[in-house]
Write a protein that holds these residues in place. Structure first.
Motif, PDB file in Angstrom:
ATOM      1  N   GLY A  28       2.505 -11.114  10.109  1.00  3.41           N
ATOM      2  CA  GLY A  28       1.376 -10.205  10.273  1.00  3.41           C
ATOM      3  C   GLY A  28       1.028  -9.936  11.724  1.00  3.41           C
ATOM      4  O   GLY A  28       0.290  -8.982  12.025  1.00  3.41           O
ATOM      5  N   GLN A  58       2.148  -6.233  14.736  1.00  9.52           N
ATOM      6  CA  GLN A  58       1.336  -5.088  14.358  1.00  9.52           C
ATOM      7  C   GLN A  58       1.879  -3.755  14.850  1.00  9.52           C
ATOM      8  O   GLN A  58       1.334  -2.698  14.504  1.00  9.52           O
ATOM      9  CB  GLN A  58      -0.102  -5.304  14.830  1.00  9.52           C
ATOM     10  CG  GLN A  58      -0.761  -6.461  14.096  1.00  9.52           C
ATOM     11  CD  GLN A  58      -2.201  -6.672  14.477  1.00  9.52           C
ATOM     12  OE1 GLN A  58      -2.922  -5.739  14.808  1.00  9.52           O
ATOM     13  NE2 GLN A  58      -2.644  -7.926  14.431  1.00  9.52           N
ATOM     14  N   ARG A  70      -1.547  -6.708   7.194  1.00 10.33           N
ATOM     15  CA  ARG A  70      -2.008  -6.276   8.518  1.00 10.33           C
ATOM     16  C   ARG A  70      -1.018  -5.354   9.212  1.00 10.33           C
ATOM     17  O   ARG A  70      -1.324  -4.815  10.278  1.00 10.33           O
ATOM     18  CB  ARG A  70      -2.273  -7.509   9.393  1.00 10.33           C
ATOM     19  CG  ARG A  70      -3.375  -8.420   8.868  1.00 10.33           C
ATOM     20  CD  ARG A  70      -3.954  -9.301   9.950  1.00 10.33           C
ATOM     21  NE  ARG A  70      -2.969 -10.188  10.555  1.00 10.33           N
ATOM     22  CZ  ARG A  70      -2.670 -11.399  10.119  1.00 10.33           C
ATOM     23  NH1 ARG A  70      -3.284 -11.870   9.041  1.00 10.33           N
ATOM     24  NH2 ARG A  70      -1.777 -12.150  10.732  1.00 10.33           N
TER      25      ARG A  70
END
Length: 954
Positions: A642, A645, A667
């Motif tokens: 996650g 990004q 995310r």
């Protein structure tokens, strides 16, 4: 290339200064001044780069100066990237700490630039100032980007006896010029010949212009070399002078066009506009209108390198010019190279001469230039030397073949120049995957996304632009939508790209017979392809290539030495932005990969023994593409994924052993590509990604396969996924293959997973639920659905009513174990739909509908209980007849392993559209077809158990 690189660095420098304001970054005062100095010096140098890039072809000193400038520019770009990586890492760390501190959030001071960066900036400034002073010794001209570049002037004159080949092309063009039909009588007929520089467009136009039939057919013939810029007044004067044989002394465009109009009125004319470049339609419109008064049969013949020009000029016929055949190229080459030689000399050199001619790859200009080079070389050794050389290394190529290509290159924007030059990294004659190329461009930072346009869209536009300018060829397209999937570069265009990137792109082939030497590559190179043969060790001197931005390793013969080299490789090559380690027999990725903080593109596909990825991979905050295709032993993804990004593409196709997705993937809101999503068999586990977490991945596009839906137990979670809102998905697979053993509930989960209305391809596999079809599968809301596969739906006793899907073209039914009958319900027809609008219909009243209106391919496989396929004879509940047209466009019917099926429905046997019928392992049906031969003999291709009973009418 230098101009493009300097432009990119200037943009980056500007961004660094603005970071102070936008991203709470504090620059040391001295560094701010040094950055401004760098920017000012670069701007001064940029003003002379167009002249410098033109002169590098003939002046070695200029070429060396440009190399020095490019090296410094690359170092600047690396430094800026290091700074951006530092900012990004600091900001992520800041967010992480903030999330652990009770509200209000922990207070941080601005991020302060570290001292090392200041020292490096000053060093680069010194280097650049030296380069800036050196430029003054060359007396460069200050040429702006929109100023005219010297281009060759063409005329209509040609010696036909010197032309080899193009007979068929010439015949086609002549037919188009001399033909006259009703459509051409209604407007101006414009023929455009499109092709790369040096392919013979002008020669073909000259052949047509001087043909005796053409001379007799047209009242007036005009030849104008247009070139660039498109000067309307100059062109109008040239046309008028050709028409009147008097040089006009007027300068007003209106007067010139009036005189042209008067001169061609009611006359049949041929106008050749050679070498057109402009994409500004306004420059052509007024001239075009003045030419519409000619007699029917008048033609305009345009030659251009850019397909877009042909479209803008309003071409009614577009003729893409291909290369000469191998034999035609040899004839042209030998005509020049063997001029004045004895037949004995020619015979002795023919074998090697043919090999040299093959290097020209059908490009007439190259055949002439190399032929001219060898015309004065007498010995076989001299010819062998030319054969052994790369074309881009030959001085004659620089002066004879590449200048026409340079014109196309100068016409590119700085972004397109970088994109084209980067293509030198591919091996010659290799197939280039368009999507991979765009991702590699993205990784190098050649373009940035905007608020209204995604970076992938900009990459697609760059590719299309280069393709339309003839830099790519041999396109492989999607058969459904003509979207380009793959392409190639002409060998000489590739050589030209290598010429532009001589000291930047290298290819190293490591063979058992010939150990590589460090001299074969330059340690200052930025992009490297390494080809390893089986049994060869990974060359350790590559660790010295510390400025590499791209490293693509080709291990076609399954070389296993690469895995052991990776820790040191990751330690040393910290400037890498693109890394391709596919097919390298890698079993483990070392933790040192976390040091490649600049990495944007990581391809690990087809490493079948790779079982896991290290957590340090999640420190690659810049990573945009992670390709894990066919890593078939991969069991998990890093739990910290996650943190990536900036990840846009996670390609995990055919990662069969992957049974869980880690929490935190929700995310990854930038994610565009996620090939496979696995629904875990661990209920209520906070460490795993759930089907509901899909809600956050709103940017997904392309194809998505969801596995393990048999484990999905929470209807709320399924609804939360909001699949129907993912408007950029075009392909969806819903696979219920992994099951907890529970019974019931799958039908409501399937109902909740409604695809978006734009979906084009749908598969439902291993559905164990009851005979309840999802409502969205029976409706017309999926108006763009073109292909459906239904497989292993074990409890369905009937096939779903799919006949109303308006765009459905291909339908496959596989392993439907309980289906015994296929009847009218499959067509989506109900008796109520047969009712007419009349309140009391008479027995003679009727209505009609079309079931499966666009279906062209239908396949049934392994339906062992299927006995009856009922014809579509139906009446309404009020007694009215219903005229149902079924599958009127069906082209192919394939039935496999349906041992109990007895007959085919009459409505299919009558179809004239049906061209292919294949029956395999269906003994009763095979016998039926033999008896029904009179009714099916009109079908073009009939195959029973793999043997053609009838093929192509025989």
């Amino acid at each position: 290339m230098a101009d493009a690189l300097v432009s990119a660095v200037l943009q980056q420098l500007t961004a660094v200064v603005y970071q102070e304001i936008e991203q709470e970054v504090t620059l040391v005062v001295d560094v701010r001044k040094e950055a401004q100095k760098l920017k000012s010096t670069l701007q001064t140098i940029q003003a002379v780069l167009i002249d410098a890039e033109k002169r590098q072809v003939k002046e070695e000193a200029v070429k060396l100066w440009l190399d020095k400038l490019k090296a410094t520019s690359y170092d600047m770009d690396d430094l800026i990237d290091e700074w951006n990586a530092f900012i990004l890492t600091s900001q992520i760390a800041k967010k992480k700490v903030c999330s652990c501190v009770a509200s209000p959030c922990f207070s941080f001071s601005k991020i302060v630039l570290h001292r090392d960066f200041a020292v490096k900036v000053k060093d680069l400034n010194k280097r650049l100032q030296v380069i800036g002073r050196e430029k003054d010794t060359f007396s460069f001209d200050l040429i702006r980007a929109n100023e005219e570049v010297q281009r060759p002037i063409t005329t209509s004159f040609i010696d036909v006896s010197e032309i080899c080949g193009r007979d068929q092309d010439n015949h086609i063009i002549l037919n188009k010029l001399l033909s006259e039909n009703s459509q051409e009588k209604r407007g101006l007929h414009i023929i455009s010949v499109v092709g790369m520089g040096g392919i013979g467009k002008t020669t073909l136009a000259q052949l047509a212009y001087n043909d005796q039939q053409v001379k007799a057919y047209f009242d007036k013939r005009i030849w104008v070399c247009v070139s660039d810029p498109f000067d309307e007044i100059r062109i109008a004067k040239a046309i008028l002078e050709a028409l009147t044989e008097v040089a006009p002394n007027v300068i007003e465009l209106e007067t010139l066009l009036q005189k042209i109009h008067h001169s061609i009125e009611r006359k049949k004319f041929l106008l050749v506009l050679d070498d057109v470049w402009t994409e500004d339609c306004t420059k052509w419109e007024s001239l075009k209108h003045s030419l519409k008064c000619g007699s029917p049969g008048s033609k305009i013949l345009i030659t251009t390198r850019k397909e877009n020009v042909a479209n803008i000029m309003g071409s009614t016929t577009l003729f893409p010019l291909s290369q000469l055949s191998e034999e035609e190229c040899w004839l042209l080459f030998s005509q020049v190279a063997f001029f004045g030689r004895s037949s004995e000399d020619c015979k002795g050199l023919e074998d090697i001469g043919r090999k040299i001619a093959n290097k020209c790859k059908g490009l007439p200009l190259a055949a002439k230039v190399l032929g001219g080079l060898l015309r004065f070389k007498k010995s076989k050794e001299q010819w062998q030397s030319v054969l052994d050389s790369e074309l881009w290394e030959l001085e004659e190529a620089e002066k004879g073949i590449f200048p026409p290509l340079l014109l196309s290159y100068y016409d590119l924007s700085s972004t397109l120049k970088q994109c084209f030059s980067y293509c030198a990294i591919f091996l010659k004659d290799s197939v280039i995957e368009k999507d991979k190329l765009i991702k590699l461009w993205m990784a190098q930072g050649f373009f940035k996304g905007t608020k209204n346009k995604q970076v992938e869209t900009i990459g697609q536009e760059c590719f299309d632009d280069l393709a339309m300018r003839s830099f790519f060829q041999d396109f492989q397209k999607n058969e459904n939508n003509s979207r380009i999937l793959k392409c190639k570069m002409h060998d000489i265009v590739h050589d030209f790209a290598r010429f532009l990137t001589k000291n930047e792109c290298s290819m190293l082939e490591v063979t058992v017979a010939n150990d590589p030497k460090i001299e074969s590559c330059t340690e200052k190179g930025r992009h490297l392809v390494v080809v390893l043969e089986k049994g060869c060790s990974f060359p350790p001197f590559i660790y010295n290539f510390q400025k590499l931005r791209s490293l693509l390793i080709k291990s076609y013969n399954k070389n296993s030495s690469i895995g052991g080299a990776l820790p040191k490789l990751f330690d040393e090559l910290i400037c890498l932005r693109s890394l391709d380690l596919s097919w390298c027999l890698i079993k483990e990725i070392p933790k040192e990969i976390g040091k490649l903080v600049r990495l944007r593109y990581l391809k690990l596909s087809n490493n079948h023994d790779l079982r896991e990825l290290p957590e340090t991979l999640c420190d690659l905050y810049n990573l945009q593409t992670l390709d894990l295709t066919r890593c078939r032993s991969l069991r998990t993804l890093p739990s910290g994924i996650g943190k990536l990004q900036n990840l846009r593409h996670l390609d995990n196709w055919e990662t069969f052993r992957l049974r869980v997705m880690p929490k935190g993937m929700e995310r990854l809101t930038c994610l565009r590509t996620l090939k496979e999503l696995v629904v875990a068999d661990v209920c209520n586990d906070s460490r795993t990604f759930t089907i509901g977490d899909l809600e956050n991945l709103s940017c997904l596009q392309g194809d998505l396969k969801i596995r393990g839906l048999g484990n999905a137990t929470d209807l709320t979670e399924a609804r939360k996924a909001k699949l129907r809102n993912k408007k950029d998905l075009v392909g969806l697979t819903l696979n219920f293959d992994i099951s907890t053993g529970r019974i019931g509930g799958e039908d409501i989960i399937l109902e909740a997973l409604q695809p978006p209305p734009c979906i084009e391809r749908l598969e439902i596999r291993c559905f164990n639920g009851p005979l309840v079809f999802p409502s969205w599968l029976q409706s017309t809301t999926l108006a763009q659905l073109r292909r459906i596969t239904l497989s292993n739906c074990r409890n369905w006793e009937y096939l779903p009513p799919l006949g109303k899907l308006p765009s459905l073209e291909s339908l496959e039914m596989l392993n439907m174990e309980r289906v015994k009958t296929v009847g009218v319900e499959f067509l989506g027809v109900t008796r109520e739909e047969g009712q007419t609008s009349s309140p009391t219909p008479s027995p003679a009243s009727s209505s009609s509908m079309i079931a499966f209106p666009n279906l062209t391919s239908l396949r049934f496989t392994n339906m062992r209980e299927w006995k009856d396929w009922i014809s579509c004879e139906i009446s309404s509940t009020r007694g009215a007849e219903v005229d149902v047209a079924v599958m009127p466009r069906l082209h192919s019917l394939d039935i496999q392993t349906c041992p109990k099926l007895k007959t085919l429905p009459h409505h299919l046997l009558r179809l004239t559209s049906l061209k292919e019928l294949s029956i395999t392992w269906c003994p009763i049906l095979s016998e039926y077809c033999r008896k029904e031969w009179p009714n099916i003999s009109h079908i073009r291709d009939i195959r029973v158990d793999g043997v053609y009973v009838r093929r192509n009418g025989h």
